[in-house]
Write a protein that holds these residues in place. Structure first.
Motif, PDB file in Angstrom:
ATOM      1  N   THR A 160       0.813  -1.218   0.000  1.00  0.00           N
ATOM      2  CA  THR A 160       0.000   0.000   0.000  1.00  0.00           C
ATOM      3  C   THR A 160       0.848   1.270   0.000  1.00  0.00           C
ATOM      4  O   THR A 160       0.312   2.369  -0.091  1.00  0.00           O
ATOM      5  CB  THR A 160      -0.902   0.058   1.259  1.00  0.00           C
ATOM      6  N   ARG A 172       0.045   0.130   7.355  1.00  0.00           N
ATOM      7  CA  ARG A 172      -1.119  -0.368   6.623  1.00  0.00           C
ATOM      8  C   ARG A 172      -0.833  -1.745   6.005  1.00  0.00           C
ATOM      9  O   ARG A 172      -1.672  -2.627   6.015  1.00  0.00           O
ATOM     10  CB  ARG A 172      -1.561   0.642   5.554  1.00  0.00           C
ATOM     11  N   THR A 182      -1.077  -4.281   8.744  1.00  0.00           N
ATOM     12  CA  THR A 182      -2.478  -4.523   9.099  1.00  0.00           C
ATOM     13  C   THR A 182      -3.141  -5.449   8.084  1.00  0.00           C
ATOM     14  O   THR A 182      -3.821  -6.411   8.458  1.00  0.00           O
ATOM     15  CB  THR A 182      -3.257  -3.188   9.171  1.00  0.00           C
ATOM     16  N   GLN A 183      -2.902  -5.181   6.798  1.00  0.00           N
ATOM     17  CA  GLN A 183      -3.531  -6.014   5.767  1.00  0.00           C
ATOM     18  C   GLN A 183      -3.004  -7.447   5.815  1.00  0.00           C
ATOM     19  O   GLN A 183      -3.766  -8.403   5.667  1.00  0.00           O
ATOM     20  CB  GLN A 183      -3.310  -5.406   4.377  1.00  0.00           C
TER      21      GLN A 183
END
Lengths: 192, 192
Positions: free
Chosen positions: B59, B64, B67-68
């Motif tokens: 990302t 992020r 997290t993904q």
């Protein structure tokens, strides 16, 4: 128990049978079967016995307590027979929900015991109030069991260091503060 | 593969047999045996196939991405049949060194793939140079597998959150910087 521990030092859990235990211990196999029912029964009791011998560090310093606990878990799992016990039990757990529940309960009980480390660090003001002590201990234990169970390696000095530091820094930074208290919305429910 | 995956959605690994696979797939059992030899052989290939379907997040933001990836591992392991595959394989690994090596290699390969996240974060200057990308990914994965394999529970939103934050903060703080470079003693050996 001693006979089972000796057998697991020589061979894997898969090779352990009640007959071999009977031969090594000199106890009749029917007596063993009456008390423990299965090899899994013997080994679950062995795990509980061995792991309850691990002390809960209480040095007065949070980071030092974490280091001592991590080193104790490392030493325990780096002994081949203890690793054989653990891997054997998880194998048995995949086949038998009763073994699964016993293993789970043994770990939960052990985690509960050593939460003392985090609770005392809160009392000393070293880490934030409302830190969840079980989350701290699980964070400390996880990288060690990941190494043993998934990567199938031993726990070296470097992993002890990174695990202690990771857990220490996250705890001090408030990552394990219970959500409802972090939101400034205390409801008197401290269980999260 | 599809037949094995369906069977594991209905029942545990322990209940899986080549005969059941033959019945569900309509492929003759001798054909299955010729190609995969054992149930473990089928399931190892299934695990490799399923886990290679997990994308590597990209990302442009380290937190992020973490997290993904964490959410993807959580979703994967929260599906009962995937958990059955994993637990069954670890059970088989405890009994068979060849399965143990295949499982270990599959995880190492998967970790290697997703180290891209940490390598790109280094390039963007988000995390310290000489961060060991494999240590970052192992730190992220460990609490999730500890929950599934030891505490025998599912990976909830809270665990996703604490795991991402713990890994993020430790990485940014330099916990996973290779030792020799931290000591300011670069020897051109980046493998640590």
């Amino acid at each position: 128990m001693a006979a089972a521990y000796e057998e697991l030092d020589r061979d894997s859990f898969a090779a352990l049978t009640l007959d071999r235990l009977a031969r090594r211990s000199g106890v009749h196999v029917s007596t063993i079967r009456r008390r423990w029912r299965t090899v899994e029964g013997v080994v679950v009791e062995l795990l509980a016995e061995r792991s309850s011998m691990l002390p809960t560090p209480d040095t007065g310093d949070f980071r030092r307590d974490l280091t001592q606990l991590t080193q104790a878990i490392a030493d325990f799992n780096n002994a081949l027979r203890n690793r054989n016990v653990l891997q054997g039990l998880l194998a048995a757990a995949a086949h038998d929900p009763r073994v699964e529940e016993i293993v789970r309960a043994a770990f939960v009980r052990r985690i509960e015991e050593v939460t003392l480390i985090a609770r005392q660090a809160v009392e000393r003001g070293e880490i934030p109030e409302d830190t969840d002590p079980r989350e701290v201990i699980a964070a400390l234990a996880a990288p060690l069991y990941y190494r043993v169970l998934i990567l199938r390696g031993s726990i070296d000095e470097r992993l002890v260091h990174t695990t202690v530091e990771t857990t220490y820094q996250a705890t001090v930074a408030g990552v394990f503060v219970r959500k409802e208290s972090r939101e400034g919305n205390r409801k008197g429910d401290r269980e999260g």
